[in-house]
Design a protein around this motif. Structure first.
Motif, PDB file in Angstrom:
ATOM      1  N   GLU A 182       0.896  -1.394  -0.507  1.00 29.67           N
ATOM      2  CA  GLU A 182      -0.427  -0.301  -0.049  1.00 29.67           C
ATOM      3  C   GLU A 182       0.892   1.450   0.072  1.00 29.67           C
ATOM      4  OE1 GLU A 182      -3.431   2.039   2.646  1.00 29.67           O
ATOM      5  OE2 GLU A 182      -3.481  -0.546   2.842  1.00 29.67           O
ATOM      6  N   GLU A 183       2.533   1.263   0.942  1.00 25.10           N
ATOM      7  CA  GLU A 183       3.199   2.244   0.790  1.00 25.10           C
ATOM      8  C   GLU A 183       3.836   2.726  -0.140  1.00 25.10           C
ATOM      9  OE1 GLU A 183       3.592   3.627   4.542  1.00 25.10           O
ATOM     10  OE2 GLU A 183       1.724   3.683   5.676  1.00 25.10           O
ATOM     11  N   LYS A 184       3.968   1.452  -0.757  1.00 28.14           N
ATOM     12  CA  LYS A 184       5.709   0.617  -1.384  1.00 28.14           C
ATOM     13  C   LYS A 184       6.730   0.918  -0.663  1.00 28.14           C
ATOM     14  CE  LYS A 184       3.252   0.065  -5.577  1.00 28.14           C
ATOM     15  NZ  LYS A 184       3.591  -1.232  -6.124  1.00 28.14           N
ATOM     16  N   LYS A 185       6.572  -0.241   0.429  1.00 28.02           N
ATOM     17  CA  LYS A 185       7.888   0.528   1.536  1.00 28.02           C
ATOM     18  C   LYS A 185       8.053  -1.290   1.774  1.00 28.02           C
ATOM     19  CE  LYS A 185       6.871   3.265   4.811  1.00 28.02           C
ATOM     20  NZ  LYS A 185       7.227   3.766   6.408  1.00 28.02           N
ATOM     21  N   ILE A 186       9.774  -1.145   1.696  1.00 28.01           N
ATOM     22  CA  ILE A 186      10.267  -2.085   2.249  1.00 28.01           C
ATOM     23  C   ILE A 186      11.198  -2.195   3.155  1.00 28.01           C
ATOM     24  CG2 ILE A 186      11.860  -4.275   1.488  1.00 28.01           C
ATOM     25  CD1 ILE A 186      11.753  -3.535  -1.626  1.00 28.01           C
ATOM     26  N   THR A 187      11.192  -2.735   3.767  1.00 32.60           N
ATOM     27  CA  THR A 187      11.935  -2.464   5.096  1.00 32.60           C
ATOM     28  C   THR A 187      12.541  -4.067   6.345  1.00 32.60           C
ATOM     29  OG1 THR A 187       9.398  -2.813   7.113  1.00 32.60           O
ATOM     30  CG2 THR A 187      10.247  -0.451   6.087  1.00 32.60           C
ATOM     31  N   PHE A 188      13.759  -4.016   6.477  1.00 37.23           N
ATOM     32  CA  PHE A 188      14.324  -5.420   7.286  1.00 37.23           C
ATOM     33  C   PHE A 188      15.275  -4.734   7.764  1.00 37.23           C
ATOM     34  CE2 PHE A 188      16.241  -4.633   2.751  1.00 37.23           C
ATOM     35  CZ  PHE A 188      17.974  -4.352   3.049  1.00 37.23           C
TER      36      PHE A 188
END
Length: 368
Positions: free
Chosen positions: A321-327
């Motif tokens: 939805e927010e076009k976000k990749i986190t790690f």
């Protein structure tokens, strides 16, 4: 019997043994004019004092937590262990000075059969006392007892050196008393430095053992909902009080009530299995219906292979939805340019997935 009583009992045994050994060695050292035996007697007195300090520390550390010290007084044991280290160090320096003076102003020793018998008996007593004290310290997680046990085992080597010097003098007439005294002093000083170094490391916050880390992680991973355990932190407040926290990776379709239940179950099981209190559990959400996450995980793992000090990637989540990749990216402490590695990996992932905002959190290799 509780931990404090066991520490006190073990220490009392050490005090009694060392006082008797010190008295006998001092008497023999004076009548035989042996600096090595006399210095060995001084070392036994310092050991007796160390055992007394251990008792004081155990008593104080057992005080109940209060408003000013909610985690209790267990870390007082670290301070008493430091005092023991200073005492050992002082005894070593004093012995070194005395031995050097004997080299400058030598005196011929006069060994008797009684002296040799007492030194031999002292070796046996010190080995048994050292093994007993060290084993008790490890079992009770008492740094003070472990330090006293190691010191006693070192003393058995010291006494053996004194006996060897006596045998050499009797058989050859060559006196190496003062030089053995220097050797004894150096060993005492070494023990003092090691004791202080280890204790300071504990106060600063030493890395938890592989055994503890794996036992906690195995306990948490036993729950089918848990896909991985990361960022395990264990704080040692002394007196066997260990408090920890961890991140767990769980599916993104678990409800809040289910998470609440899981966290409580994990805390209960870890306490039962390891005796460690888990005070906080943080959540990594794992994509369950997004095939892109599986593909991305594999690609990122391939990327970080190019960076020897990039140890692990975890906590991956894609927010479509927010076009976000986190790690999170775990980087070795020995990496000098941690930010550079993060920026480089971020740039490469953004090229693979244009239009996505890539956020990488720097993580450290806190535990095995």
């Amino acid at each position: 019997m509780n931990r404090t009583k066991k520490i006190v009992q073990t220490s009392i045994v050490g005090i009694i043994a060392n006082v008797f050994l010190a008295a006998f060695k001092a008497f023999i050292g004076i009548i035989s004019n042996s600096v090595a035996i006399t210095m060995d007697a001084v070392n036994n007195l310092s050991d007796a004092m160390s055992s007394f300090i251990t008792i004081v520390g155990a008593r104080l550390s057992a005080k109940e937590p209060d408003k000013e010290h909610p985690y209790g007084y267990g870390r007082i044991e670290y301070l008493t262990t430091m005092v023991i280290g200073v005492i050992i160090l002082y005894a070593g320096i004093t012995s070194l000075i005395e031995s050097v003076q004997k080299i400058i102003n030598p005196a011929t020793p006069d060994y008797s059969a009684a002296a040799l018998v007492i030194v031999t008996a002292a070796i046996i007593v010190k080995i048994l006392l050292g093994l007993y004290t060290k084993k008790s310290g490890e079992k009770l997680m008492s740094d003070s007892l472990v330090a006293s046990g190691k010191d006693a085992l070192n003393d058995s080597i010291i006494s053996a050196s004194t006996l060897l010097a006596a045998i050499i003098f009797i058989t050859t007439g060559l006196s190496i008393e003062a030089f053995v005294g220097i050797l004894i002093a150096v060993m005492i000083i070494k023990t003092g430095f090691e004791t202080l170094k280890e204790t300071i490391g504990e106060i600063l916050g030493a890395r938890i053992s592989t055994e503890i880390s794996r036992s906690v992680k195995n306990s948490i991973n036993s729950f089918p909902e848990v896909n991985g355990v990361y960022d395990l932190l264990i704080h040692d407040y002394g007196n066997q009080k260990l408090v920890g926290s961890a991140h767990i990776e769980i599916p993104d379709d678990i409800t809040v009530p289910q998470i609440d239940k899981l966290e409580r179950q994990i805390a209960t099981k870890v306490l039962k299995d390891t005796g460690i209190v888990i005070s906080g559990i943080s959540i990594y959400s794992m994509n369950t219906s997004n095939q892109k996450a599986t593909e991305l995980r594999a690609k990122i793992n391939e990327i970080i292979k190019d960076y020897p000090n990039a140890l692990q990637m975890h906590g991956l989540y894609i927010d479509e939805e927010e076009k976000k990749i986190t790690f999170d990216l775990v980087i070795s402490f020995k990496e000098k340019d941690k930010k550079g590695v993060i920026d480089n990996v971020k740039e490469r992932v953004e090229k693979l997935y244009e239009g996505y905002d890539v956020q990488i959190a720097l993580d450290y290799d806190y535990s095995d």
